[in-house]
Write a protein that holds these residues in place. Structure first.
Motif, PDB file in Angstrom:
ATOM      1  N   GLY A   1      -8.754   0.108  10.394  1.00 11.25           N
ATOM      2  CA  GLY A   1      -8.913  -0.746   9.223  1.00 11.25           C
ATOM      3  C   GLY A   1      -7.716  -0.684   8.295  1.00 11.25           C
ATOM      4  N   GLU A   2      -7.179   0.520   8.080  1.00 12.86           N
ATOM      5  CA  GLU A   2      -6.017   0.665   7.198  1.00 12.86           C
ATOM      6  C   GLU A   2      -4.777   0.040   7.823  1.00 12.86           C
ATOM      7  OE1 GLU A   2      -3.878   1.875   3.758  1.00 12.86           O
ATOM      8  OE2 GLU A   2      -5.998   1.502   4.212  1.00 12.86           O
TER       9      GLU A   2
ATOM     10  N   PHE B   1      -2.415   6.770   1.542  1.00 18.10           N
ATOM     11  CA  PHE B   1      -3.511   6.496   2.467  1.00 18.10           C
ATOM     12  C   PHE B   1      -4.822   7.009   1.869  1.00 18.10           C
ATOM     13  CE2 PHE B   1       0.059   6.352   5.405  1.00 18.10           C
ATOM     14  CZ  PHE B   1      -0.286   5.295   6.245  1.00 18.10           C
ATOM     15  N   PRO B   2      -5.910   6.273   2.043  1.00 15.73           N
ATOM     16  CA  PRO B   2      -7.221   6.772   1.592  1.00 15.73           C
ATOM     17  C   PRO B   2      -7.579   8.088   2.278  1.00 15.73           C
ATOM     18  CG  PRO B   2      -7.327   4.426   2.107  1.00 15.73           C
ATOM     19  CD  PRO B   2      -5.989   4.907   2.591  1.00 15.73           C
TER      20      PRO B   2
ATOM     21  N   VAL C   1      -8.918   7.934   5.845  1.00 18.85           N
ATOM     22  CA  VAL C   1      -7.892   7.624   6.843  1.00 18.85           C
ATOM     23  C   VAL C   1      -7.106   8.881   7.186  1.00 18.85           C
ATOM     24  CG1 VAL C   1      -5.799   6.281   7.279  1.00 18.85           C
ATOM     25  CG2 VAL C   1      -7.744   5.215   6.112  1.00 18.85           C
TER      26      VAL C   1
ATOM     27  N   PRO D   1       0.835  -1.211   0.000  1.00 20.86           N
ATOM     28  CA  PRO D   1       0.000   0.000   0.000  1.00 20.86           C
ATOM     29  C   PRO D   1       0.867   1.257   0.000  1.00 20.86           C
ATOM     30  CG  PRO D   1      -0.676  -1.541   1.726  1.00 20.86           C
ATOM     31  CD  PRO D   1       0.649  -2.018   1.212  1.00 20.86           C
TER      32      PRO D   1
ATOM     33  N   ARG E   1      -4.740  -2.522   9.765  1.00 18.65           N
ATOM     34  CA  ARG E   1      -4.873  -3.980   9.604  1.00 18.65           C
ATOM     35  C   ARG E   1      -4.504  -4.389   8.183  1.00 18.65           C
ATOM     36  NH1 ARG E   1      -9.796  -6.218  13.372  1.00 18.65           N
ATOM     37  NH2 ARG E   1      -9.978  -4.419  14.761  1.00 18.65           N
ATOM     38  N   ARG E   2      -4.799  -3.537   7.212  1.00 22.92           N
ATOM     39  CA  ARG E   2      -4.453  -3.853   5.820  1.00 22.92           C
ATOM     40  C   ARG E   2      -2.941  -3.827   5.621  1.00 22.92           C
ATOM     41  NH1 ARG E   2      -4.375  -1.321   0.370  1.00 22.92           N
ATOM     42  NH2 ARG E   2      -4.328   0.766   1.285  1.00 22.92           N
ATOM     43  N   ARG E   3      -2.258  -2.926   6.313  1.00 19.37           N
ATOM     44  CA  ARG E   3      -0.812  -2.762   6.127  1.00 19.37           C
ATOM     45  C   ARG E   3       0.008  -3.711   7.012  1.00 19.37           C
ATOM     46  NH1 ARG E   3       0.802   2.861   4.101  1.00 19.37           N
ATOM     47  NH2 ARG E   3      -1.030   3.443   2.883  1.00 19.37           N
TER      48      ARG E   3
ATOM     49  N   ALA F   1     -11.477   4.101  10.643  1.00 18.01           N
ATOM     50  CA  ALA F   1     -10.776   4.044   9.359  1.00 18.01           C
ATOM     51  C   ALA F   1      -9.280   3.793   9.554  1.00 18.01           C
ATOM     52  CB  ALA F   1     -11.000   5.347   8.585  1.00 18.01           C
ATOM     53  N   LEU F   2      -8.691   4.435  10.577  1.00 22.00           N
ATOM     54  CA  LEU F   2      -7.269   4.226  10.849  1.00 22.00           C
ATOM     55  C   LEU F   2      -6.987   2.775  11.223  1.00 22.00           C
ATOM     56  CD1 LEU F   2      -6.352   7.422  12.897  1.00 22.00           C
ATOM     57  CD2 LEU F   2      -5.180   6.638  10.825  1.00 22.00           C
TER      58      LEU F   2
ATOM     59  N   HIS G   1       0.982   3.989   9.883  1.00 24.50           N
ATOM     60  CA  HIS G   1       0.020   5.061  10.151  1.00 24.50           C
ATOM     61  C   HIS G   1       0.453   6.319   9.408  1.00 24.50           C
ATOM     62  CE1 HIS G   1       0.110   2.515  13.881  1.00 24.50           C
ATOM     63  NE2 HIS G   1      -1.186   2.529  13.665  1.00 24.50           N
TER      64      HIS G   1
END
Length: 478
Positions: A106-107, A34-35, A38, A31, A109-111, A103-104, A125
């Motif tokens: 979730g992101e 960041f969206p 986020v 990734p 966890r994705r990273r 949102a933070l 982060h």
């Protein structure tokens, strides 16, 4: 353990395309940006951080990290206490700025973790938190999970306290400068006892049978002319002492979790007897002394990685440390809760700015230390984390290996047919791995006479940058 010196090769690379690290990251789905949601949440949380009521700003903590770091997870202060010591260890309170289910979260966890590349850093982060509002930067008021661990004269914990507190680091220190101060006997007050505490904890680890390989790492570094080179880098003593403080905290966290019946451990099964027996048989041929009754950790601790035979032995000793995992539990403890490398149960809690599981582990420990049950949402997340971290670890290893392979091929491009002096670090059935003497390059090599721990001359057969492949053939003894 005697550390191998830093080796900085000065051989210029052949002309041609530089390794494309961005393409490697894209290949492995790292990734990048960041969206928007986020980033917006990060900005809000950075503007209004939650600060605990407990004020520990009178504690003169300092941070100790690589030069130029901005994501400062830990701050430390060491003091004498009777015939023992008090370790105060403040960990960035990421739970104060990252809400479970947001949102933070979730992101993150994705990273899974911060990923470091030679040309960039892909953070867990957004920088407004990891390098700003949540980082333990000097002079700034910050929320922290403050561990206070009292050690007796033998280095064993006799009291552990953990609570949220507001802290203020006094200084941002770096490893090379602190090592120079340690060598000169001029360490600053908060770290004056680091050599004594670190060495004491190292001795205790050896007695527990902990296994620390200590092999130098390959690193890609920028050159003054804008290119890249490879170095072999061993840890400074001060880095090892500092790591012992983190390991101590992780052991205390694991004990809290096991006593409380809930948590997430970093586990590693004990070395298999057949792997230990194989190493013991290999030791004489590689010039390694293995005294009767000594465990593998004690033998490894006395090796010098700069010696070819010892380097080959350490390469083979990797087999002792296979099977690392994250193990969640809620109720009965795992059948094997220990970590073979640490020689005790262990949990990751000291790097929450850079590693996902540490935030969750810290939240569990804060609840248990306060006599509370962890939040149901937190407990529900624990079983999901091992798979998330396994995927993140795999991606990180893949990217790091691809970066090294591409850089090795680029440095050797155009030198096919040339001869190099090298050390054989492993070999079986006419194939093996060699490390070049003049460059921090590892490569596959073919040859029926390859023997681990021997010095040889090898001929470069292939250096394919696009394929990230380096291959040698044995020419003869050096």
């Amino acid at each position: 353990m005697v550390r191998a010196p830093i080796r900085v090769p000065r051989w210029p690379a052949a002309a041609g395309e530089e390794p494309d690290f961005a393409a490697i990251r894209a290949e492995f789905d790292v990734p990048e940006e960041f969206p928007a949601a986020v980033l917006a949440e990060a900005e809000r949380r950075a503007a209004q951080p939650r600060l605990p009521e407990l004020d520990a700003t009178d504690l003169p903590l300092v941070t100790l990290d690589p030069v130029g770091s901005r994501d400062l997870d830990q701050a430390v202060h060491l003091a004498a206490r009777g015939d023992g010591y008090r370790v105060s260890y403040a960990i960035a309170d990421v739970g104060a700025v990252v809400e479970l289910g947001g949102a933070l979260d979730g992101e993150a966890r994705r990273r899974g973790q911060t990923l470091y590349s030679p040309d960039s850093r892909t953070p867990l982060h957004p920088a407004v938190l990891s390098e700003g509002a949540a980082s333990l930067l000097p002079g700034e008021l910050r929320a922290a999970a403050l561990w206070t661990v009292d050690l007796d004269g033998d280095g064993e914990p006799v009291r552990v306290d953990l609570r949220r507190a507001r802290v203020r680091s006094r200084a941002q220190l770096d490893y090379p400068s602190v090592q120079a101060q340690a060598d000169a006997g001029t360490l600053p007050g908060p770290l004056a006892l680091l050599p004594a505490v670190g060495a004491l904890l190292q001795r205790r680890a050896a007695e527990r049978g902990a296994i620390e390989l200590g092999t130098p790492d390959q690193e890609v570094q920028a050159t003054p002319d804008g290119g890249w080179t490879l170095v072999l880098r061993g840890d400074l003593p001060v880095e090892d002492w500092n790591a012992e403080i983190s390991l101590l905290t992780g052991r205390c966290a694991a004990m809290l979790m096991l006593d409380g019946g809930v948590g997430l451990l970093r586990t590693l099964p004990p070395a298999r007897p057949r792997d230990v027996d194989r190493l013991r048989l290999l030791a004489p041929a590689l010039g390694v002394d293995w005294p009767d009754g000594a465990g593998p950790g004690a033998v490894i601790a006395g090796l010098d990685p700069s010696r070819p035979g010892h380097a080959a032995f350490l390469e083979e000793a990797v087999t002792l440390l296979r099977g690392a995992a994250y193990t969640a539990f809620d109720g009965p403890p795992p059948d094997e809760p220990g970590h073979g490398g640490v020689g005790a149960p262990y949990a990751h809690v000291t790097a929450p700015l850079r590693r996902l599981v540490d935030r969750f582990g810290t939240e569990v420990c804060l609840a248990l230390a306060a006599g509370r049950e962890p939040d149901p949402g937190l407990r529900a997340a624990l079983p999901e984390l091992p798979a998330l971290m396994a995927a993140s670890d795999r991606r990180t290893r893949d990217v790091e290996r691809a970066v090294l392979d591409a850089t090795e091929a680029w440095l050797l491009r155009g030198r096919e047919g040339q001869l190099f002096s090298a050390v054989v670090v492993d070999a079986e059935d006419g194939r093996g791995t060699v490390v070049l003497d003049d460059l921090a390059i590892r490569g596959r090599c073919t040859g029926e006479q390859l023997r681990p721990g021997t010095r040889v001359r090898v001929r470069l057969e292939q250096a394919d940058v696009a394929g990230r492949t380096v291959r040698f053939a044995l020419e003869g003894a050096a």
